[in-house]
Design a protein around this motif. Structure first.
Motif, PDB file in Angstrom:
ATOM      1  N   ALA A   1      -1.778  -1.155 -10.582  1.00  0.00           N
ATOM      2  CA  ALA A   1      -2.701  -1.200  -9.344  1.00  0.00           C
ATOM      3  C   ALA A   1      -3.266  -2.530  -9.278  1.00  0.00           C
ATOM      4  O   ALA A   1      -3.315  -3.356  -9.798  1.00  0.00           O
ATOM      5  CB  ALA A   1      -3.974  -0.265  -9.869  1.00  0.00           C
TER       6      ALA A   1
ATOM      7  N   LYS B   1      -8.960  -3.521  -5.261  1.00  0.00           N
ATOM      8  CA  LYS B   1      -9.194  -3.229  -3.810  1.00  0.00           C
ATOM      9  C   LYS B   1     -10.342  -4.116  -3.317  1.00  0.00           C
ATOM     10  O   LYS B   1     -10.944  -4.600  -4.022  1.00  0.00           O
ATOM     11  CB  LYS B   1      -9.676  -1.838  -3.433  1.00  0.00           C
TER      12      LYS B   1
ATOM     13  N   THR C   1       0.752  -1.315   0.041  1.00  0.00           N
ATOM     14  CA  THR C   1       0.074   0.089   0.002  1.00  0.00           C
ATOM     15  C   THR C   1       0.881   1.147   0.110  1.00  0.00           C
ATOM     16  O   THR C   1       1.951   1.266   0.595  1.00  0.00           O
ATOM     17  CB  THR C   1      -0.751   0.066   1.210  1.00  0.00           C
TER      18      THR C   1
ATOM     19  N   LEU D   1      -1.629   7.532  -9.283  1.00  0.00           N
ATOM     20  CA  LEU D   1      -1.304   7.019  -7.923  1.00  0.00           C
ATOM     21  C   LEU D   1      -1.217   8.079  -6.625  1.00  0.00           C
ATOM     22  O   LEU D   1      -0.878   9.092  -6.925  1.00  0.00           O
ATOM     23  CB  LEU D   1       0.286   6.331  -8.248  1.00  0.00           C
ATOM     24  N   ARG D   2      -1.915   7.520  -5.594  1.00  0.00           N
ATOM     25  CA  ARG D   2      -1.917   8.258  -4.421  1.00  0.00           C
ATOM     26  C   ARG D   2      -1.714   7.509  -3.390  1.00  0.00           C
ATOM     27  O   ARG D   2      -1.726   6.095  -3.238  1.00  0.00           O
ATOM     28  CB  ARG D   2      -3.081   9.142  -4.382  1.00  0.00           C
TER      29      ARG D   2
ATOM     30  N   ASP E   1      -3.255   3.719  -2.136  1.00  0.00           N
ATOM     31  CA  ASP E   1      -3.526   2.762  -3.131  1.00  0.00           C
ATOM     32  C   ASP E   1      -2.857   1.664  -2.921  1.00  0.00           C
ATOM     33  O   ASP E   1      -1.483   1.458  -2.498  1.00  0.00           O
ATOM     34  CB  ASP E   1      -2.931   3.360  -4.657  1.00  0.00           C
ATOM     35  N   LYS E   2      -3.335   0.400  -3.436  1.00  0.00           N
ATOM     36  CA  LYS E   2      -2.404  -0.900  -3.434  1.00  0.00           C
ATOM     37  C   LYS E   2      -1.955  -1.092  -4.856  1.00  0.00           C
ATOM     38  O   LYS E   2      -2.570  -0.937  -5.644  1.00  0.00           O
ATOM     39  CB  LYS E   2      -3.379  -2.164  -2.948  1.00  0.00           C
ATOM     40  N   ILE E   3      -0.614  -1.365  -4.886  1.00  0.00           N
ATOM     41  CA  ILE E   3       0.063  -1.681  -6.199  1.00  0.00           C
ATOM     42  C   ILE E   3       0.971  -2.930  -6.002  1.00  0.00           C
ATOM     43  O   ILE E   3       1.310  -3.589  -4.815  1.00  0.00           O
ATOM     44  CB  ILE E   3       0.940  -0.381  -6.405  1.00  0.00           C
TER      45      ILE E   3
END
Length: 87
Positions: A84, A87, A26, A58-59, A62-64
């Motif tokens: 990404a 979620k 995250t 992207l912020r 965010d889960k990447i």
């Protein structure tokens, strides 16, 4: 002849293979100016060489997933993709 064989074996052993690997996490913070990504587990990624792979939206939160080429004991060598995770 033994010397040649020994040198060949040492050469193979000394070469560190590159392996593809990935990590998910995250986003804790992303500095768009310095291209530094920090994940919640406190890992820091310098994305300067691959800034074009970073999703524009992207912020934090965010889960990447980051796919990279490992450099063996020397850490990671090259980031191959950043995507990404649903979620």
């Amino acid at each position: 002849m033994r010397t040649v064989i020994a040198m060949a074996i040492l050469g193979v052993m000394a070469a560190s293979p590159a392996f593809a690997d990935s990590t998910t996490g995250t986003v804790a913070a992303f500095d768009r100016v310095d291209h530094i990504l920090v994940l919640n587990d406190k890992t820091i990624w310098d994305l300067s060489p691959v800034i074009d792979l970073v999703p524009e939206d992207l912020r934090s939160g965010d889960k990447i997933k980051i796919t990279y080429t490992s450099a063996g004991d020397n850490g990671w060598g090259k980031v191959d993709s950043i995507s990404a995770v649903e979620k």
